[in-house]
Design a protein around this motif. Structure first.
Motif, PDB file in Angstrom:
ATOM      1  N   SER A 186    -140.235 -37.493  38.641  1.00  0.00           N
ATOM      2  CA  SER A 186    -139.785 -36.443  37.530  1.00  0.00           C
ATOM      3  C   SER A 186    -138.586 -36.774  37.211  1.00  0.00           C
ATOM      4  N   VAL A 187    -137.523 -37.133  37.975  1.00  0.00           N
ATOM      5  CA  VAL A 187    -136.097 -37.440  37.663  1.00  0.00           C
ATOM      6  C   VAL A 187    -135.997 -38.869  36.694  1.00  0.00           C
ATOM      7  N   VAL A 188    -136.917 -39.609  37.080  1.00  0.00           N
ATOM      8  CA  VAL A 188    -136.911 -40.862  36.393  1.00  0.00           C
ATOM      9  C   VAL A 188    -137.455 -40.606  34.867  1.00  0.00           C
ATOM     10  N   ASN A 189    -138.439 -39.685  34.975  1.00  0.00           N
ATOM     11  CA  ASN A 189    -139.037 -39.316  33.427  1.00  0.00           C
ATOM     12  C   ASN A 189    -138.346 -38.361  32.746  1.00  0.00           C
ATOM     13  N   CYS A 190    -137.507 -37.571  33.409  1.00  0.00           N
ATOM     14  CA  CYS A 190    -136.656 -36.684  32.444  1.00  0.00           C
ATOM     15  C   CYS A 190    -135.469 -37.491  32.050  1.00  0.00           C
ATOM     16  N   VAL A 191    -134.684 -38.078  32.861  1.00  0.00           N
ATOM     17  CA  VAL A 191    -133.467 -38.812  32.546  1.00  0.00           C
ATOM     18  C   VAL A 191    -133.715 -39.700  31.318  1.00  0.00           C
ATOM     19  N   ALA A 192    -134.956 -40.824  31.552  1.00  0.00           N
ATOM     20  CA  ALA A 192    -135.466 -41.509  30.520  1.00  0.00           C
ATOM     21  C   ALA A 192    -135.989 -40.749  29.134  1.00  0.00           C
ATOM     22  N   ALA A 193    -136.432 -39.541  29.300  1.00  0.00           N
ATOM     23  CA  ALA A 193    -136.912 -38.971  28.189  1.00  0.00           C
ATOM     24  C   ALA A 193    -135.639 -38.365  27.358  1.00  0.00           C
ATOM     25  N   ILE A 194    -134.636 -38.076  28.259  1.00  0.00           N
ATOM     26  CA  ILE A 194    -133.224 -37.600  27.341  1.00  0.00           C
ATOM     27  C   ILE A 194    -132.747 -38.503  26.413  1.00  0.00           C
ATOM     28  N   LEU A 195    -132.652 -39.740  27.393  1.00  0.00           N
ATOM     29  CA  LEU A 195    -131.925 -40.671  26.624  1.00  0.00           C
ATOM     30  C   LEU A 195    -132.616 -41.567  25.407  1.00  0.00           C
ATOM     31  N   PHE A 196    -134.254 -41.393  25.742  1.00  0.00           N
ATOM     32  CA  PHE A 196    -134.949 -41.588  24.631  1.00  0.00           C
ATOM     33  C   PHE A 196    -134.791 -40.873  23.294  1.00  0.00           C
ATOM     34  N   CYS A 197    -134.367 -39.484  23.588  1.00  0.00           N
ATOM     35  CA  CYS A 197    -134.461 -38.756  22.347  1.00  0.00           C
ATOM     36  C   CYS A 197    -133.372 -39.000  21.541  1.00  0.00           C
ATOM     37  N   PHE A 198    -132.338 -39.803  22.017  1.00  0.00           N
ATOM     38  CA  PHE A 198    -131.016 -39.997  21.127  1.00  0.00           C
ATOM     39  C   PHE A 198    -131.113 -41.525  20.535  1.00  0.00           C
ATOM     40  N   VAL A 199    -131.884 -42.454  21.607  1.00  0.00           N
ATOM     41  CA  VAL A 199    -131.700 -43.722  21.235  1.00  0.00           C
ATOM     42  C   VAL A 199    -133.022 -44.393  20.376  1.00  0.00           C
ATOM     43  N   ALA A 200    -134.181 -43.723  20.409  1.00  0.00           N
ATOM     44  CA  ALA A 200    -135.192 -44.260  19.999  1.00  0.00           C
ATOM     45  C   ALA A 200    -136.207 -43.378  19.201  1.00  0.00           C
ATOM     46  N   ASP A 201    -137.173 -43.852  18.524  1.00  0.00           N
ATOM     47  CA  ASP A 201    -138.131 -43.346  17.382  1.00  0.00           C
ATOM     48  C   ASP A 201    -139.213 -42.643  18.530  1.00  0.00           C
ATOM     49  N   VAL A 202    -139.499 -41.406  18.210  1.00  0.00           N
ATOM     50  CA  VAL A 202    -140.451 -40.636  18.794  1.00  0.00           C
ATOM     51  C   VAL A 202    -141.442 -40.141  17.776  1.00  0.00           C
ATOM     52  N   SER A 203    -142.700 -40.098  18.326  1.00  0.00           N
ATOM     53  CA  SER A 203    -143.650 -39.226  17.543  1.00  0.00           C
ATOM     54  C   SER A 203    -143.762 -37.857  18.393  1.00  0.00           C
ATOM     55  N   TRP A 204    -143.106 -36.825  17.900  1.00  0.00           N
ATOM     56  CA  TRP A 204    -142.810 -35.431  18.319  1.00  0.00           C
ATOM     57  C   TRP A 204    -144.341 -35.007  18.496  1.00  0.00           C
ATOM     58  N   ALA A 205    -144.884 -35.200  17.467  1.00  0.00           N
ATOM     59  CA  ALA A 205    -146.307 -34.289  17.434  1.00  0.00           C
ATOM     60  C   ALA A 205    -147.246 -34.862  18.834  1.00  0.00           C
ATOM     61  N   HIS A 206    -147.233 -36.086  19.065  1.00  0.00           N
ATOM     62  CA  HIS A 206    -147.989 -36.711  19.984  1.00  0.00           C
ATOM     63  C   HIS A 206    -147.194 -36.365  21.333  1.00  0.00           C
ATOM     64  N   ALA A 207    -145.901 -36.586  21.586  1.00  0.00           N
ATOM     65  CA  ALA A 207    -145.378 -36.134  22.871  1.00  0.00           C
ATOM     66  C   ALA A 207    -145.533 -34.457  23.017  1.00  0.00           C
ATOM     67  N   GLY A 208    -145.412 -33.825  22.056  1.00  0.00           N
ATOM     68  CA  GLY A 208    -145.800 -32.333  22.411  1.00  0.00           C
ATOM     69  C   GLY A 208    -147.204 -32.022  22.896  1.00  0.00           C
ATOM     70  N   LEU A 209    -148.172 -32.756  22.630  1.00  0.00           N
ATOM     71  CA  LEU A 209    -149.570 -32.690  23.114  1.00  0.00           C
ATOM     72  C   LEU A 209    -149.533 -33.002  24.403  1.00  0.00           C
ATOM     73  N   ILE A 210    -148.976 -34.408  24.455  1.00  0.00           N
ATOM     74  CA  ILE A 210    -149.093 -34.610  25.969  1.00  0.00           C
ATOM     75  C   ILE A 210    -148.357 -33.858  26.784  1.00  0.00           C
ATOM     76  N   ALA A 211    -147.300 -33.276  26.510  1.00  0.00           N
ATOM     77  CA  ALA A 211    -146.278 -32.417  27.368  1.00  0.00           C
ATOM     78  C   ALA A 211    -147.482 -30.947  27.715  1.00  0.00           C
ATOM     79  N   VAL A 212    -147.836 -30.653  26.626  1.00  0.00           N
ATOM     80  CA  VAL A 212    -148.744 -29.366  27.205  1.00  0.00           C
ATOM     81  C   VAL A 212    -149.866 -29.912  27.937  1.00  0.00           C
ATOM     82  N   GLY A 213    -150.635 -30.814  27.672  1.00  0.00           N
ATOM     83  CA  GLY A 213    -151.548 -31.255  28.643  1.00  0.00           C
ATOM     84  C   GLY A 213    -151.246 -31.845  30.048  1.00  0.00           C
ATOM     85  N   SER A 214    -150.275 -32.363  30.049  1.00  0.00           N
ATOM     86  CA  SER A 214    -149.564 -32.825  31.282  1.00  0.00           C
ATOM     87  C   SER A 214    -148.942 -31.760  32.227  1.00  0.00           C
ATOM     88  N   VAL A 215    -148.698 -30.815  31.722  1.00  0.00           N
ATOM     89  CA  VAL A 215    -148.068 -29.712  32.653  1.00  0.00           C
ATOM     90  C   VAL A 215    -149.307 -28.869  33.118  1.00  0.00           C
TER      91      VAL A 215
END
Length: 252
Positions: A186-215
């Motif tokens: 969780s620590v790894v994924n959350c830290v990486a996710a925060i960094l990616f939000c600022f420095v990489a291109d993200v498909s937020w629609a897909h990320a949101g769907l995966i987030a809901v399903g993964s929870v």
């Protein structure tokens, strides 16, 4: 995004969340799904990491009983995971794809092997130690950092590698090691996710769907995984690891 794509990504997220809570390698479900719907590999990796981060937290919460008494240890090892995640992000954005993917199957194979033979290694180590080290030592810190670096770059099967490190070095039961693994991942994924939000291109629609399903999947996976006997959980980890290696080799 079509209705079919929405359902497929959501279900992939649920499956990945459940698998991650029990063993790891859920990325091997969501990452190919994102590629199938046209996301470029790096964007798929970034989107997947952001989407699965809430699911890893969900899985860790599901294992909260097994986390009793591990707070101090996880705070120390969590630092290693966080630093490793930052390293992995730098590697992902700075190195060519082939550089790290070449050794990914090897790392997963080592992790699977260590999980499989862990009871024998633990017995061997116990004969040479008067008292097990419940906190872990610098070598544990180093290996958790390396696993975090791998997870920050490509998250598939990092849970298997972390579980192998913890079960061997900390002399814990497999279920308690698995609970600790969920926190560190969780620590790894959350830290990486925060960094990616600022420095990489993200498909937020897909990320949101995966987030809901993964929870949702994280809660379901934890409720099942924490009830499995150690031998069955170990067998499941090894089987998932073998499949992970096969998929990684096939897609190279």
């Amino acid at each position: 995004m079509s209705a079919w794509e929405i359902v497929a990504v959501l279900l992939a997220g649920m499956a990945a969340g459940g698998i991650n809570a029990v063993v790891g390698s859920g990325t091997l479900v969501t990452f190919p799904t994102l590629l199938a719907f046209g996301l470029p590999p790096v964007m798929a990796t970034v989107t997947n990491t952001i989407g699965l981060a809430p699911g890893t937290i969900s899985g860790a919460w599901g294992y909260r009983r097994e986390l009793a008494g591990q707070r101090g240890r996880l705070m120390r090892l969590g630092i290693a995971s966080a630093i490793g995640a930052c390293t992995g992000v730098v590697l992902l954005l700075g190195l060519p794809d082939d550089a790290f993917h070449t050794i990914v199957p090897i790392l997963v194979g080592v992790g699977v092997t260590l999980v499989a033979v862990q009871p024998f290694i633990s017995k061997w180590l116990a004969k040479r130690k008067s008292e097990p080290d419940p906190k872990g030592n610098w070598l544990t810190f180093l290996f958790v950092y390396l696993a975090g670096s791998y997870g920050g770059y490509f998250a598939a099967a990092q849970g298997i590698i972390v579980t192998a490190v913890l079960t061997i070095s900390l002399h814990e039961t497999l279920q308690r090691a698995n609970a600790a693994k969920n926190v560190l991942v969780s620590v790894v994924n959350c830290v990486a996710a925060i960094l990616f939000c600022f420095v990489a291109d993200v498909s937020w629609a897909h990320a949101g769907l995966i987030a809901v399903g993964s929870v949702i999947g994280g809660q379901l996976g934890a409720s099942v995984g924490r009830r499995l006997p150690s031998w069955l959980l170990r067998t499941f980890i090894v089987c998932v690891g073998v499949v992970a290696i096969w998929q990684l080799l096939r897609t190279r």
